[in-house]
Design an enzyme around this catalytic site. Structure first.
Site, PDB file in Angstrom:
ATOM      1  N   SER A 166       0.818  -1.209   0.000  1.00 29.61           N
ATOM      2  CA  SER A 166       0.000   0.000   0.000  1.00 29.61           C
ATOM      3  C   SER A 166       0.851   1.257   0.000  1.00 29.61           C
ATOM      4  O   SER A 166       1.940   1.294   0.588  1.00 29.61           O
ATOM      5  CB  SER A 166      -0.887   0.007   1.248  1.00 29.61           C
ATOM      6  OG  SER A 166      -1.555   1.249   1.383  1.00 29.61           O
TER       7      SER A 166
ATOM      8  N   THR B 262      -5.342   2.736  -7.429  1.00 29.00           N
ATOM      9  CA  THR B 262      -6.644   2.710  -6.752  1.00 29.00           C
ATOM     10  C   THR B 262      -7.496   3.858  -7.273  1.00 29.00           C
ATOM     11  O   THR B 262      -7.106   5.026  -7.166  1.00 29.00           O
ATOM     12  CB  THR B 262      -6.468   2.824  -5.235  1.00 29.00           C
ATOM     13  OG1 THR B 262      -5.784   1.651  -4.781  1.00 29.00           O
ATOM     14  CG2 THR B 262      -7.812   2.903  -4.535  1.00 29.00           C
TER      15      THR B 262
ATOM     16  N   ARG C 231      -8.769  -8.177   4.469  1.00 29.40           N
ATOM     17  CA  ARG C 231      -8.994  -8.428   5.894  1.00 29.40           C
ATOM     18  C   ARG C 231      -8.456  -9.785   6.338  1.00 29.40           C
ATOM     19  O   ARG C 231      -7.847  -9.864   7.413  1.00 29.40           O
ATOM     20  CB  ARG C 231     -10.485  -8.295   6.216  1.00 29.40           C
ATOM     21  CG  ARG C 231     -10.968  -6.840   6.208  1.00 29.40           C
ATOM     22  CD  ARG C 231     -12.396  -6.715   6.730  1.00 29.40           C
ATOM     23  NE  ARG C 231     -12.880  -5.354   6.547  1.00 29.40           N
ATOM     24  CZ  ARG C 231     -13.458  -4.897   5.442  1.00 29.40           C
ATOM     25  NH1 ARG C 231     -13.638  -5.707   4.405  1.00 29.40           N
ATOM     26  NH2 ARG C 231     -13.857  -3.640   5.378  1.00 29.40           N
TER      27      ARG C 231
ATOM     28  N   LYS D 152      -7.744  -0.456  -9.849  1.00 29.96           N
ATOM     29  CA  LYS D 152      -8.473  -1.124  -8.770  1.00 29.96           C
ATOM     30  C   LYS D 152      -9.679  -0.292  -8.375  1.00 29.96           C
ATOM     31  O   LYS D 152      -9.565   0.904  -8.119  1.00 29.96           O
ATOM     32  CB  LYS D 152      -7.539  -1.290  -7.561  1.00 29.96           C
ATOM     33  CG  LYS D 152      -8.179  -1.934  -6.349  1.00 29.96           C
ATOM     34  CD  LYS D 152      -7.126  -2.424  -5.360  1.00 29.96           C
ATOM     35  CE  LYS D 152      -7.752  -2.945  -4.079  1.00 29.96           C
ATOM     36  NZ  LYS D 152      -8.164  -1.860  -3.176  1.00 29.96           N
TER      37      LYS D 152
ATOM     38  N   TYR E  76      -1.865   5.444  -4.532  1.00 30.94           N
ATOM     39  CA  TYR E  76      -2.737   6.601  -4.407  1.00 30.94           C
ATOM     40  C   TYR E  76      -1.989   7.760  -5.038  1.00 30.94           C
ATOM     41  O   TYR E  76      -0.791   7.953  -4.769  1.00 30.94           O
ATOM     42  CB  TYR E  76      -3.026   6.946  -2.948  1.00 30.94           C
ATOM     43  CG  TYR E  76      -3.947   5.982  -2.236  1.00 30.94           C
ATOM     44  CD1 TYR E  76      -5.217   5.702  -2.744  1.00 30.94           C
ATOM     45  CD2 TYR E  76      -3.566   5.391  -1.039  1.00 30.94           C
ATOM     46  CE1 TYR E  76      -6.065   4.833  -2.079  1.00 30.94           C
ATOM     47  CE2 TYR E  76      -4.417   4.529  -0.365  1.00 30.94           C
ATOM     48  CZ  TYR E  76      -5.663   4.251  -0.896  1.00 30.94           C
ATOM     49  OH  TYR E  76      -6.502   3.406  -0.234  1.00 30.94           O
TER      50      TYR E  76
ATOM     51  N   HIS F  98     -13.369  -1.677  -2.480  1.00 30.36           N
ATOM     52  CA  HIS F  98     -12.522  -1.243  -1.367  1.00 30.36           C
ATOM     53  C   HIS F  98     -12.994  -1.917  -0.075  1.00 30.36           C
ATOM     54  O   HIS F  98     -13.004  -1.309   1.003  1.00 30.36           O
ATOM     55  CB  HIS F  98     -12.567   0.286  -1.238  1.00 30.36           C
ATOM     56  CG  HIS F  98     -11.249   0.906  -0.841  1.00 30.36           C
ATOM     57  ND1 HIS F  98     -10.491   1.644  -1.707  1.00 30.36           N
ATOM     58  CD2 HIS F  98     -10.563   0.893   0.330  1.00 30.36           C
ATOM     59  CE1 HIS F  98      -9.402   2.078  -1.079  1.00 30.36           C
ATOM     60  NE2 HIS F  98      -9.419   1.619   0.157  1.00 30.36           N
TER      61      HIS F  98
END
Lengths: 350, 350, 350, 350
Positions: free
Chosen positions: C107, C157, C302, C223, C131, C247
C-alpha cells in the site's frame, strides 16, 4: 389487550383464554406449518397500488355473490367444534354474522345441529359445509336438513379425503369430542364405526359434485381448489363457485398460499364460477387485495375463533367490525367507493 | 450518542427525549407498519454502480427544481404538530432549512401560522402543504395566506381522504392537540365540528387540482402519487410536480415502498412534471439513488423530527448537514460532480 | 481457537488481539456496512456445479496472470498501516506471501518503505498500490522507487477520490498514524499539508491512467472498477488489468458486491484485460467461483490482517495455506485439475 | 420426545444419545454447512399443487425402480460407521429396511462385512455402495463379494475423489475407527498405508464406470451427479441410474441443493437412466415433491442414523414408517393413488 384494535389482539386474547388441547387444535396446522404461515405472508408479498384524488366521500363495503347480499365480503369459514372455543359455540358465531350483515358457513362438525344454529340466529345468513359421509344416505339427509333450515349454499369440502398430519394434535392424548357433534352422533346411530374423521368418504370425485349440484336447489361451491385445472373441472361438473383454500394449512403442508393460487383459479374460472378465498386474511387490506385479484369474497376461520374464544358473540362481532372498518379505509385509500371498483391494477408483486 | 454521526444517531436521541404518546405519534405507521419499514428497506434492494477516474475535485450538491434553488436536493417534508417534538416547533425547523440552504414544507397541521413561521425564519424557503377542508372558503383563505407569506409552492396531499389506521395512536387515550393548530382553530371559529382530521374533505378529486392550479400563482404539487396512471392525471390537471409518497407508511399499510414506485412515476411524468420522493431516506446515498432513478429532490419527515426533538434548530441543521455531506461523498464516489450527472445507470436492482 | 481451521477462526483470533481503534479500523466499512456484508453473502448466492468422474489425481492451484507465476491465485490486497496489526507489519506479510508462492500488493499507506519491504522479503513478489498525491512529483518518485525495488505491477486505486464515511472511525477521537507512513512523511517533507487522506488528488482521471501506463515498464491495473463501462475505458487507456473491488465496502455503502459486478466486467474486458477481484473471499470455494466467472486471481485484505494480527508472518502464511488447501479440494470436487479448467458452467445463480 | 411424531423428533433423540465426536461426525457437513442446510430448505422453496375430488380410497406408496420392488420409494442411503451410532450398526438398519419393505445401501465403510449384514437380515434388499480403492484388486473383490451376498445394485460414489472439509471433524483430535471397518482392514492386509480415506483412488473416471458396468451383472448407479452434463455421460458409459446427491453437504460446500439440481438431471436422463435423489428429505411430502420432479426414489441418510441412534432397529423402522405414512397422506391429498400418478404439475416454484 383490553380493547382489541386489530385481529392480532383477538389472537392474543384467545391464546390466553383457550386451554390445551383446544388451543393447539384451533391454532395448529399440518406438518411444519409452513403453508399455514405462508398464507399470511403471501399478503405481504403483494404491494397495493393506491389511486388518489377520486371522490371517496361515500364508501360502501357491500357485495353480492351467489345471490348473497353481504354488508362486507368476509364470511365466517366453517370451523368445527365451536363449543370448545366458547360455550355459546356456533349460535354465537351465527348471531355475530347476522349483526355484521354477513354469512356463516356451518360445519358438518358443528357442535350444534343446523336447525339449532338457524333458530338461535334467525336473521343469520347460513351456508352448509359438507363432508361426505361414507354413509351416503346420511349425507343426503344432512344436506336436505341444511337447505330446509335455510342454508343458502352447500360448500363441499374437497381437500379432506384423508386428514392432514397435525402434529400439535398428535402430541396430545385426546380424542375429538364426537359426542358433541350431532352429525357424528347421527352416523353412529345409523351404525357407522371408527374415528369421527374416518367416517368421511375418500372416494368422492367430480361425479359426486355433479350429482350433488343437480340434486339441490342452492348453489354448490367446491372448497379446497388450488389449481386452474380443478377450477375448470368444478365449472364443468356443476359448481357455482369455488373456495381457494388449503384448509388453513391444516391438510398438506408445502401447498402454496391461497393468495398465490388465486390468480390461476380466477383466470380458469372466467365468468363461470364465483371465486372465494380463505387462508391468512388478517386485515381489511388483505380482503381488498384478494378482491383486486378476482375473488368475490373471502372467509375467515381462525380470526372468528379468536373472537369467539375471547368474548363469544361480541368477540366475533368485534372481529368482523374491525375487518369492515379496515376494508372501508383500504377502499377509500385505494381510491375505490366499493369493492366493485377494485381492479387487478390495484395490486402488483412486491 | 453525544455527537451524532448519522441519522440513526438522531433517531436514538429522539427516542430518549420524546415521551409517549408523541414518540408513538411521530414514529408510528399504519397497520403492521410493513410499508413504513419497506420504505427504508427498498434502498437496500438497489445497488449503486459507481464510475471511477472522473475528475471530482469540485463536487456540488446544488439543484434547481420548480424554481427553487436548493443547496441540497433534500427538503423537509410536512410534519404536523412540531411543537410536540420541541418547544420551538416549526420555527426551529424553518431556520434550520434556511441555514442549510434548502426548503421546508409547512403542514396545514402546523402548530404555528404560516406567517409566524415565515417571520421567525425570514430567509427560509417555505412551501405550503395543503389538506382541503370541507369548508372550502377556509381552504382558499389558507392558500392565499400561505402564498402571501411567501410560500413558493402548494403541496396538495392526496393520500389522506380518510385517516390511516395508526395503531400506536389507537392504543393510547389521547386526542390531537387541536388547540395548538391555528388552521383547526380557524375551522372551529368558522363553525366546523368533529375531530380535527374529519374536517378534511374526502371528495377532493382531480377537478379540484385543476381549480387549485389555475387559481394560484405558485406551482402545485400532488403529494401521495404512487402510480404512473396518477402521474399522467396530475400532469393533465395542472400539477407542476408530484411527490411519490405513501405518507411515511402512515396511511395504507401494504402499499409499496416509494422507491419501488418511483420508476413508473418518472416514466409517466416525462418532461411534464417534476418528481420528488419521500419515505425511507436515511442516507446521502439514498438521495443519490432516488435522483439517479429520476427524482429531482427528496423530502425527509421523521429524520427532521429526530433532529428537532434532539436539539431543536441545531438538531434539524445537523440532520441536513449529515445528508449534505453524505450526498457529496456519494456523488464523488459515483463519479459525479453534481446531482445533474446522476443517471439511471448509476443504479441497478440488487 | 488454538488451531485455526478456517479463516473465520483467524478473524476471531484477530478480534481478541487487536484493540480499538485499530480493530474498528481494519474491520469496519462505510455507512451501514451493507456492501461489506454483501461481498461475503454474494458468494452464498451462487451455487457450484461440480463435475464428477474426472481424473483429479493430480491437482494444481498454480496460475499465471500478468506475467506473475503464482502458486495460488490469491494475492494479498493492499492494506494500510500493517504495523498497527502486528509489530512486524508489511515485512511479515511479504515474507508470508513469498513462502506461499503468491504476491503482495504494498500500500501507499504502508508503514514501511517499499525498499524496506523488498529487502525484508527478498523472495517476495511485490506489486505497488498507488494513491495519486496532489504532489505529482512525489507520485512519480514513489512509482519509480517501487519499480526499482522490484514491484511487478502498479495497482492504481480509483475508488478513493474522497474517503468513504467509515463510522467506526468517526466515533473515536483518533488520527491516522501519519508519522509511521513513509509516503506521507515524504509528502510532508515536500511541503504538503492537511490530513493524510486529503493529500490524494480527487481530479485523477482516465488521462492520468494513460500517462501512467505509458511511463512505467510494468503492467498497470485499475483497482475499484465495478462496471463494464469502466472496464472498457480502462482497456482503452492503457490498463493491463482491473481489480473488481469496492474497497472492501469501505468507500460507498450501497455499492453492489464485487462478485455480482464480476460478470459484466469480465464480459467488457474480453481478451484485453486481466480481471482480478477482491472483497468477501473467505473460502477456497469462493476463489473457485470467482475464477469460474472469469477472474484470473483474487485478493484478500482483511483475512491477511486477521492472520497478521493473530500470529504475524506465521498467521498470514496460515491464512494463505488454508485458502490453498481449500481451493485444491474445491478444484478436485469440481472435477478440475487446475484453475484453468474452471468454466462459467461450474457456477449457476443460487 | 418420548413418542416421535416426525423425523425432527428422532433428530432430537439422536442428539441426546450420541456423544462427540460422533454426533459431529453424523450431523456435520463441509465448510459453512450451507449446502447441507440448503438441501432441506430447497423443499420449502417448492409449492405443491394438489388436485381434488379424485377417488383416493385406495392409496399405495409402492414403486418399482431398477428391478427393485419397494413398499415405499425411500431407501436408506449409504452411511459409514453405523456401529458408532448404535451397537447393532448396519445389521439393525438392514432389518429395519426389510421390515419396511424397502432397501438399504451398504457403505464401503460399513462396520460389518456385507456378508454379515446379509446374514443378519436375510429378507433385506441390499445394494452395495462403492468407493474405489487405489488397490483395484481389492475393489474387484469387494464388488464380487457384495454381488455374491445378494446385493442388487452397485452404487458408485463419484463425489469423493478427495474428502470434503468437514470442520466439526477437524476440530476434534480423533481418527476414523479404521479397525472397525472390514474393507479398510482388508486394504491394510493387502499392504495399503495412509489414512483410511486416502486409500480411495482420485483418478477414477468415466472409463472406470464403463468397465465396472460391463463387469457386473447388477445395475450400476453413479452417486453424486448434480448436472445434466454428467447425467448424459453416465448414460453413455453404462450406468443404469444416477443418484442426485451432494453427499449430504459433506463434500463441497456451496454446491446447490439436490432438489434444485434434480430437474436438469431428469431432463438429461430421459428414458435412459433411473434418477434417485438424496439430501434434505425429511417429510413424506418431500418424497412426493422429488418424485413429481422425476425422481424414481429417494434415499435418507441422516434420518436413518437418527432412528438408529435413538432406538436401533426399531428406530430406523420408526423413521421409515413415518415417511411411509406421510407419503401416503401426501399422495391422497395431492389426488394420487400411487407415486406413478405424480406429475411435474404437482409442484411449482414457491
Amino acid at each position: 389487550v383490553d380493547d382489541p384494535v386489530c385481529l392480532a389482539d383477538y389472537e392474543r386474547l384467545a391464546e390466553e383464554r383457550l386451554e390445551e388441547p383446544w388451543l393447539g387444535y384451533f391454532a395448529g396446522g399440518a406438518g411444519d406449518e409452513r403453508t399455514m404461515a405462508d398464507n399470511v405472508e403471501a399478503f405481504g408479498r403483494l404491494r397495493l397500488r393506491p389511486r388518489v384524488l377520486r371522490d371517496v366521500g361515500d364508501v360502501s363495503t357491500r357485495v353480492t355473490t351467489l345471490g348473497l347480499d353481504l354488508a362486507l365480503p368476509v364470511l365466517v369459514a366453517p370451523v368445527a367444534y365451536q363449543r370448545r372455543a366458547h360455550p355459546d359455540g356456533e349460535a354465537a358465531t351465527a348471531r355475530a354474522t347476522a349483526a355484521a350483515g354477513t354469512a356463516m358457513c356451518v360445519s358438518t362438525l358443528a357442535t350444534a345441529t343446523v336447525e339449532e344454529v338457524a333458530s338461535a340466529a334467525p336473521d343469520a345468513t347460513l351456508l352448509h359445509q359438507l363432508y361426505v359421509f361414507r354413509d351416503r344416505g346420511l349425507t343426503v339427509e344432512l344436506v336436505e336438513r341444511a337447505v330446509a333450515a335455510g342454508c343458502r349454499a352447500v360448500v363441499l369440502t374437497a381437500d379432506l379425503p384423508v386428514v392432514g398430519k397435525r402434529e400439535r394434535e398428535l402430541r396430545g392424548a385426546w380424542a375429538l369430542p364426537e359426542q358433541e357433534v350431532p352429525a357424528v352422533a347421527a352416523a353412529r346411530a345409523r351404525g357407522s364405526a371408527g374415528h369421527a374423521l374416518s367416517l368421511f368418504d375418500p372416494t368422492v370425485d367430480w361425479r359426486y359434485l355433479e350429482e350433488l349440484s343437480s340434486s339441490v336447489d342452492v348453489p354448490v361451491l367446491v372448497k379446497g381448489v388450488l389449481t386452474g385445472e380443478d377450477a375448470v373441472l368444478a365449472a364443468e361438473h356443476g359448481a357455482a363457485g369455488v373456495v381457494v383454500s388449503n384448509h388453513g394449512g391444516r391438510q398438506l403442508d408445502g401447498v402454496g398460499a391461497t393468495l398465490d393460487a388465486l390468480p390461476e383459479v380466477v383466470e380458469a374460472a372466467g365468468d363461470r364460477l364465483q371465486v372465494w378465498l380463505d387462508g391468512g386474511v388478517r386485515r381489511g387490506s388483505h380482503v381488498a387485495a384478494a378482491l383486486a385479484l378476482g375473488a368475490s369474497a373471502v372467509l375467515v376461520g381462525r380470526p372468528a375463533v379468536w373472537g369467539l374464544a375471547a368474548a363469544g358473540e361480541e368477540g366475533v362481532r368485534g372481529v368482523l367490525e374491525i375487518l369492515r372498518d379496515e376494508l372501508e379505509t383500504a377502499l377509500a385509500l385505494l381510491g375505490c367507493r366499493s369493492p366493485a371498483e377494485l381492479r387487478r391494477a390495484h395490486v402488483a408483486p412486491a
